[in-house]
Design an enzyme around this catalytic site. Structure first.
Site, PDB file in Angstrom:
ATOM      1  N   ILE A  38       0.836  -1.207   0.000  1.00  0.00           N
ATOM      2  CA  ILE A  38       0.000   0.000   0.000  1.00  0.00           C
ATOM      3  C   ILE A  38       0.873   1.260   0.000  1.00  0.00           C
ATOM      4  O   ILE A  38       0.582   2.229  -0.715  1.00  0.00           O
ATOM      5  CB  ILE A  38      -0.958  -0.033   1.214  1.00  0.00           C
ATOM      6  N   ASP A  50      13.398   3.136  11.150  1.00  0.00           N
ATOM      7  CA  ASP A  50      12.519   2.212  11.853  1.00  0.00           C
ATOM      8  C   ASP A  50      11.546   3.093  12.638  1.00  0.00           C
ATOM      9  O   ASP A  50      11.975   3.873  13.501  1.00  0.00           O
ATOM     10  CB  ASP A  50      13.379   1.349  12.801  1.00  0.00           C
ATOM     11  N   LYS A  82      -5.004  -1.256  15.773  1.00  0.00           N
ATOM     12  CA  LYS A  82      -5.673  -0.450  14.750  1.00  0.00           C
ATOM     13  C   LYS A  82      -6.833   0.371  15.346  1.00  0.00           C
ATOM     14  O   LYS A  82      -7.162   1.436  14.822  1.00  0.00           O
ATOM     15  CB  LYS A  82      -6.141  -1.338  13.595  1.00  0.00           C
ATOM     16  N   ASN A  89       2.109   4.929   7.272  1.00  0.00           N
ATOM     17  CA  ASN A  89       1.560   3.705   6.674  1.00  0.00           C
ATOM     18  C   ASN A  89       2.181   2.425   7.237  1.00  0.00           C
ATOM     19  O   ASN A  89       1.540   1.374   7.228  1.00  0.00           O
ATOM     20  CB  ASN A  89       1.793   3.777   5.152  1.00  0.00           C
ATOM     21  N   THR A 141      -1.836  -7.741  -0.607  1.00  0.00           N
ATOM     22  CA  THR A 141      -0.412  -7.416  -0.431  1.00  0.00           C
ATOM     23  C   THR A 141       0.249  -8.592   0.286  1.00  0.00           C
ATOM     24  O   THR A 141      -0.427  -9.560   0.656  1.00  0.00           O
ATOM     25  CB  THR A 141      -0.227  -6.158   0.456  1.00  0.00           C
ATOM     26  N   LYS A 171       3.388  12.906  15.658  1.00  0.00           N
ATOM     27  CA  LYS A 171       3.950  13.943  16.534  1.00  0.00           C
ATOM     28  C   LYS A 171       4.996  14.802  15.812  1.00  0.00           C
ATOM     29  O   LYS A 171       4.906  16.031  15.803  1.00  0.00           O
ATOM     30  CB  LYS A 171       4.585  13.285  17.776  1.00  0.00           C
ATOM     31  N   TYR A 231      -3.410  -7.153  16.694  1.00  0.00           N
ATOM     32  CA  TYR A 231      -3.505  -6.276  15.512  1.00  0.00           C
ATOM     33  C   TYR A 231      -4.749  -5.386  15.613  1.00  0.00           C
ATOM     34  O   TYR A 231      -4.674  -4.163  15.389  1.00  0.00           O
ATOM     35  CB  TYR A 231      -3.551  -7.140  14.252  1.00  0.00           C
TER      36      TYR A 231
HETATM   37  P1  NAD Z   1       3.120  -4.769   3.740  1.00  0.00           P
HETATM   38  O1  NAD Z   1       3.549  -5.799   4.720  1.00  0.00           O
HETATM   39  O2  NAD Z   1       3.136  -5.092   2.299  1.00  0.00           O
HETATM   40  O3  NAD Z   1       3.987  -3.420   3.945  1.00  0.00           O
HETATM   41  C1  NAD Z   1       4.259  -2.905   5.218  1.00  0.00           C
HETATM   42  C2  NAD Z   1       5.458  -1.983   5.109  1.00  0.00           C
HETATM   43  O4  NAD Z   1       5.783  -1.500   6.427  1.00  0.00           O
HETATM   44  C3  NAD Z   1       6.714  -2.712   4.582  1.00  0.00           C
HETATM   45  O5  NAD Z   1       7.328  -1.912   3.589  1.00  0.00           O
HETATM   46  C4  NAD Z   1       7.590  -2.840   5.809  1.00  0.00           C
HETATM   47  O6  NAD Z   1       8.985  -2.881   5.536  1.00  0.00           O
HETATM   48  C5  NAD Z   1       7.207  -1.589   6.585  1.00  0.00           C
HETATM   49  N1  NAD Z   1       7.553  -1.700   8.006  1.00  0.00           N
HETATM   50  C6  NAD Z   1       7.365  -2.757   8.832  1.00  0.00           C
HETATM   51  N2  NAD Z   1       7.902  -2.503  10.036  1.00  0.00           N
HETATM   52  C7  NAD Z   1       8.442  -1.264   9.965  1.00  0.00           C
HETATM   53  C8  NAD Z   1       9.150  -0.441  10.890  1.00  0.00           C
HETATM   54  N3  NAD Z   1       9.419  -0.857  12.145  1.00  0.00           N
HETATM   55  N4  NAD Z   1       9.574   0.772  10.488  1.00  0.00           N
HETATM   56  C9  NAD Z   1       9.336   1.199   9.210  1.00  0.00           C
HETATM   57  N5  NAD Z   1       8.666   0.476   8.303  1.00  0.00           N
HETATM   58  C10 NAD Z   1       8.238  -0.747   8.677  1.00  0.00           C
HETATM   59  O7  NAD Z   1       1.670  -4.326   4.228  1.00  0.00           O
HETATM   60  P2  NAD Z   1       0.507  -3.497   3.499  1.00  0.00           P
HETATM   61  O8  NAD Z   1      -0.585  -4.444   3.263  1.00  0.00           O
HETATM   62  O9  NAD Z   1       1.038  -2.665   2.409  1.00  0.00           O
HETATM   63  O10 NAD Z   1       0.045  -2.579   4.726  1.00  0.00           O
HETATM   64  C11 NAD Z   1       0.332  -1.196   4.845  1.00  0.00           C
HETATM   65  C12 NAD Z   1      -0.483  -0.643   6.023  1.00  0.00           C
HETATM   66  O11 NAD Z   1      -1.874  -0.807   5.755  1.00  0.00           O
HETATM   67  C13 NAD Z   1      -0.202  -1.360   7.338  1.00  0.00           C
HETATM   68  O12 NAD Z   1      -0.225  -0.423   8.417  1.00  0.00           O
HETATM   69  C14 NAD Z   1      -1.373  -2.311   7.457  1.00  0.00           C
HETATM   70  O13 NAD Z   1      -1.633  -2.682   8.791  1.00  0.00           O
HETATM   71  C15 NAD Z   1      -2.486  -1.492   6.842  1.00  0.00           C
HETATM   72  N6  NAD Z   1      -3.605  -2.310   6.352  1.00  0.00           N
HETATM   73  C16 NAD Z   1      -3.405  -3.281   5.405  1.00  0.00           C
HETATM   74  C17 NAD Z   1      -4.469  -4.041   4.977  1.00  0.00           C
HETATM   75  C18 NAD Z   1      -4.326  -5.126   3.946  1.00  0.00           C
HETATM   76  O14 NAD Z   1      -5.301  -5.873   3.753  1.00  0.00           O
HETATM   77  N7  NAD Z   1      -3.210  -5.272   3.267  1.00  0.00           N
HETATM   78  C19 NAD Z   1      -5.756  -3.814   5.509  1.00  0.00           C
HETATM   79  C20 NAD Z   1      -5.907  -2.830   6.467  1.00  0.00           C
HETATM   80  C21 NAD Z   1      -4.838  -2.075   6.873  1.00  0.00           C
END
Ligand code: NAD
Length: 282
Positions: A15, A64, A165, A91, A196, A124, A161
């Site tokens: 995303i 991080d 959220k 994100n 994803t 923040k 989780y």
């Molecule tokens: P993803 O796992 O493909 O990507 C997550 C990204 O976060 C990765 O690039 C990862 O390296 C980065 N990340 C992880 N830990 C980190 C840290 N400590 N510091 C910096 N970066 C870090 O997941 P996604 O599906 O693209 O999800 C993106 C966001 O959307 C997340 O917060 C997820 O919870 C939320 N979300 C996703 C979905 C879904 O169905 N995919 C649904 C609802 C919400």
């Protein structure tokens, strides 16, 4: 002409990557941030932006989000490299799938460190910087976080989780109240399943926990809860973020906007977004 500068965490894939490309297409210069292990992916997104969108700039900022100094630094660095900060997209997120009775304290703390502390620090330091920048040139700014449909209604095996959220919605609402007077809106996206790597992990975990032999079992079950009969893709969220990041969305704040899933009547869920300057929150 640049529309401004957007900083996106977790921008190397999924995303975050789609949001970065979409905001670049909209005219923003982009600060791309992720953990060091995702550096080559970030560099790929940066190349794609500068090759595809003439005149757009992108910089790679490793961080991080659980480390306060890292988050403070990327906010300073994006301003130094790209000249401002108009949109912050917090994100980055992780998931863990386990029954409540088997969820370890370590898993709980890891999820909260990334999904809650990471969002808190991103909000923040972005807000501090935006308030300081607003004093010199006033323009509407946007802070946007990643919640989830599971941040509105818990799901089995996702207690840590889901709690994280729900917390994102709380931070988003409080921040919206505090920051509106500075011309900053604060909203979150709260999607249903988006295809994803994160959802690939849910499929795997679901097979183990339910004893199913279907490697796409989680997807298939989720599809049944949609009206449209399919799951979302990252570009669906990028389209929503594009609107929230735009000047047209200035009267929407404090909302956690759900997309993709339409709850069936037997699974009551509030899917309400208000456009009222933050009088009510979802
Ligand atoms: P993803 O796992 O493909 O990507 C997550 C990204 O976060 C990765 O690039 C990862 O390296 C980065 N990340 C992880 N830990 C980190 C840290 N400590 N510091 C910096 N970066 C870090 O997941 P996604 O599906 O693209 O999800 C993106 C966001 O959307 C997340 O917060 C997820 O919870 C939320 N979300 C996703 C979905 C879904 O169905 N995919 C649904 C609802 C919400």
């Amino acid at each position: 002409m640049s529309k401004g500068v957007a900083l996106i965490t977790g921008a190397g894939q999924g995303i975050g990557r789609s949001i970065s490309l979409r905001l670049a297409a909209d005219g923003f210069d982009i600060g791309l941030s992720d953990i060091p292990t995702n550096k080559s992916n970030l560099e790929g997104v940066a190349r794609e932006i500068t090759r595809t969108y003439t005149g757009r700039r992108a910089c790679v900022l490793l961080a991080d989000v659980t480390v306060e100094g890292d988050v403070c630094k990327i906010v300073d660095d994006v301003v130094a490299e790209l000249g401002g900060l108009d949109v912050m997209v917090a994100n980055a997120g992780i998931i863990a799938v386990a029954p409540l009775v088997e969820t370890t304290l370590a898993d709980w703390e890891k999820i909260f460190a990334v999904n809650v502390t990471g969002v808190f620090l991103s909000y923040k330091y972005a807000a501090q910087k935006m308030i300081a920048l607003n004093e010199t040139h006033k323009r509407g700014r946007r802070i946007i976080g990643a919640s989830s449909l599971v941040g509105k209604r818990g799901e089995q095996y996702l207690s840590a989780y889901a709690a994280s959220k729900f917390a994102v919605r709380g931070i988003t609402q409080s921040a919206a109240i505090e920051l509106g007077r500075h011309g900053i809106t604060v909203n979150a996206y709260a999607p249903g399943p988006i295809m994803t790597a994160m959802v690939d992990g849910l499929n795997e975990a679901s097979m183990k926990l339910t004893g199913s032999s279907d490697p796409r079992g989680y997807n298939e079950n989720s599809k049944k809860n949609t009206c449209v009969g399919y799951l979302g893709v990252p570009d669906d969220i990028a389209g929503l973020v594009s609107y929230i990041a735009s000047s047209e969305s200035h009267f929407i704040t404090g909302q956690s906007v759900s997309t993709t899933l339409r709850a069936r009547a037997r699974r009551p869920t509030t899917l309400q977004v208000t456009i009222d300057g933050g009088m009510r929150f979802d």
